[in-house]
Design an enzyme around this catalytic site. Sequence first.
Site, PDB file in Angstrom:
ATOM      1  N   PRO A  97       0.653  -1.418   0.006  1.00 27.01           N
ATOM      2  CA  PRO A  97       0.003   0.028   0.146  1.00 27.01           C
ATOM      3  C   PRO A  97       0.936   1.357   0.097  1.00 27.01           C
ATOM      4  O   PRO A  97       1.888   1.427   0.733  1.00 27.01           O
ATOM      5  CB  PRO A  97      -0.802  -0.115   1.225  1.00 27.01           C
ATOM      6  CG  PRO A  97      -0.605  -1.607   1.729  1.00 27.01           C
ATOM      7  CD  PRO A  97       0.715  -1.884   1.125  1.00 27.01           C
ATOM      8  N   GLY A 101       3.519   3.673   5.373  1.00 21.10           N
ATOM      9  CA  GLY A 101       4.503   3.298   6.324  1.00 21.10           C
ATOM     10  C   GLY A 101       5.230   2.172   5.946  1.00 21.10           C
ATOM     11  O   GLY A 101       5.900   1.211   7.062  1.00 21.10           O
ATOM     12  N   LEU A 102       4.662   1.464   4.917  1.00 20.03           N
ATOM     13  CA  LEU A 102       5.287  -0.081   4.632  1.00 20.03           C
ATOM     14  C   LEU A 102       6.420   0.173   3.394  1.00 20.03           C
ATOM     15  O   LEU A 102       7.023  -0.965   3.089  1.00 20.03           O
ATOM     16  CB  LEU A 102       4.278  -0.947   4.225  1.00 20.03           C
ATOM     17  CG  LEU A 102       3.200  -1.252   5.057  1.00 20.03           C
ATOM     18  CD1 LEU A 102       2.011  -2.122   4.728  1.00 20.03           C
ATOM     19  CD2 LEU A 102       3.875  -1.932   6.386  1.00 20.03           C
ATOM     20  N   GLY A 103       6.980   1.373   3.332  1.00 20.52           N
ATOM     21  CA  GLY A 103       8.257   1.542   2.263  1.00 20.52           C
ATOM     22  C   GLY A 103       7.735   1.151   1.164  1.00 20.52           C
ATOM     23  O   GLY A 103       8.872   0.812   0.172  1.00 20.52           O
ATOM     24  N   SER A 104       6.732   1.653   0.469  1.00 22.07           N
ATOM     25  CA  SER A 104       6.394   1.197  -1.022  1.00 22.07           C
ATOM     26  C   SER A 104       7.253   1.988  -1.969  1.00 22.07           C
ATOM     27  O   SER A 104       7.994   1.368  -2.766  1.00 22.07           O
ATOM     28  CB  SER A 104       4.878   1.418  -1.193  1.00 22.07           C
ATOM     29  OG  SER A 104       4.763   2.964  -1.296  1.00 22.07           O
ATOM     30  N   ALA A 106      10.438   2.786  -1.432  1.00 15.94           N
ATOM     31  CA  ALA A 106      11.811   2.474  -1.206  1.00 15.94           C
ATOM     32  C   ALA A 106      11.910   0.985  -1.745  1.00 15.94           C
ATOM     33  O   ALA A 106      12.977   0.657  -2.461  1.00 15.94           O
ATOM     34  CB  ALA A 106      12.185   2.413   0.215  1.00 15.94           C
ATOM     35  N   ALA A 107      10.957   0.329  -1.754  1.00 16.64           N
ATOM     36  CA  ALA A 107      10.712  -1.075  -2.442  1.00 16.64           C
ATOM     37  C   ALA A 107      10.436  -1.023  -3.909  1.00 16.64           C
ATOM     38  O   ALA A 107      11.145  -1.815  -4.657  1.00 16.64           O
ATOM     39  CB  ALA A 107       9.530  -1.826  -1.741  1.00 16.64           C
ATOM     40  N   ASP A 148      14.237   3.713   5.340  1.00 14.76           N
ATOM     41  CA  ASP A 148      13.519   2.641   4.575  1.00 14.76           C
ATOM     42  C   ASP A 148      14.342   1.982   3.436  1.00 14.76           C
ATOM     43  O   ASP A 148      14.384   0.795   3.335  1.00 14.76           O
ATOM     44  CB  ASP A 148      12.484   3.455   3.735  1.00 14.76           C
ATOM     45  CG  ASP A 148      11.266   3.670   4.539  1.00 14.76           C
ATOM     46  OD1 ASP A 148      11.459   3.683   5.882  1.00 14.76           O
ATOM     47  OD2 ASP A 148      10.178   4.280   4.064  1.00 14.76           O
TER      48      ASP A 148
END
Length: 309
Positions: A97, A101-104, A106-107, A148
Amino acid sequence: MKPFTASAPGKVILFGEHAVVYGQPALAVPVSQVQATAVVTPGGDGFWIEANDLGRRYRLEDAAAGDPLARAVELVRERAGLPQTPAGRLTVNSTIPIASGLGSGAAVATAAVRAVAEFLGLSLGAAEVSALVFETEKLLHGTPSGIDNTVVAFGKPVCFVKGQPPEPVHVARPFQLLIGDTGRPSPTKITVGDVRAAYEREPERYAQLFEAVGAIVRAARRQIEAGVPDQLGPLMQNNHTLLQALGVSSAELERLVSAACQAGALGAKLSGGGRGGNMLALVTPESSAGVEAALLEAGAVRVIPTRVE
Ligand code: PMV
């Protein structure tokens, strides 16, 4: 020619968000249940970027100023010493998402850097990937700490201090977390900017709050490395209270944190930038199902169980 494929996990910050921007340590772990993938297909007419989750497709040279994916491609091209990116198509997909805050960011950038590096015949180590992704993070977040890109590129639990190489954290006994998503996107740039403004108004008070967060992070690391993760619960509560004092909680986050604790979580806190995004609950195999149900009942739009090991 064959396509070049790479992926990268999401991440959560266990302890230390915001204070990490001011030099305190933070602990973060990868979350492999959500992933970004990137594929470079060689050939065609020029170099194209397709960001499927954003519904966008554009030529590299037509990318908007500050486009993080175009920057990722250019950084890898420069690193390869090439004057121009050969023809190809970079396609990115993500199940992470956005702005939660789930690092999208950076990923997606990590997967893109890895796939483009392979396409250009470069072999990059995790530290190099992380450094390139950090440049793209600056476009998204302004003044990111670098946590991140570090945890996502290394793909391991890390203790991170801004400007220093990450230290791997040895998880002596695995533990179980539930990540509860408020469903409210909250751009990190805004909360980080608000904390900065508050810090500038009251530097001493905020410096004390950051110090207190740092002490919690150090204690949490000791407990994780000593194999007593059950004792992290009270530290999560204390870290959450300090994040409230920093002004980054929200009604939705408070509802989810309270619901998790009432349903038997050992501890719970917001995770990441705050004001929305995600929270974490520490659970046992016995309490997990009840806490998950309570989070959904309290308004979580999704719950991602993850094991830290
Ligand atoms: O990307 P998020 O939302 O998980 O938050 C990043 C963590 C902050 O400490 C708030 C900002 C930073 O750059 O470290």
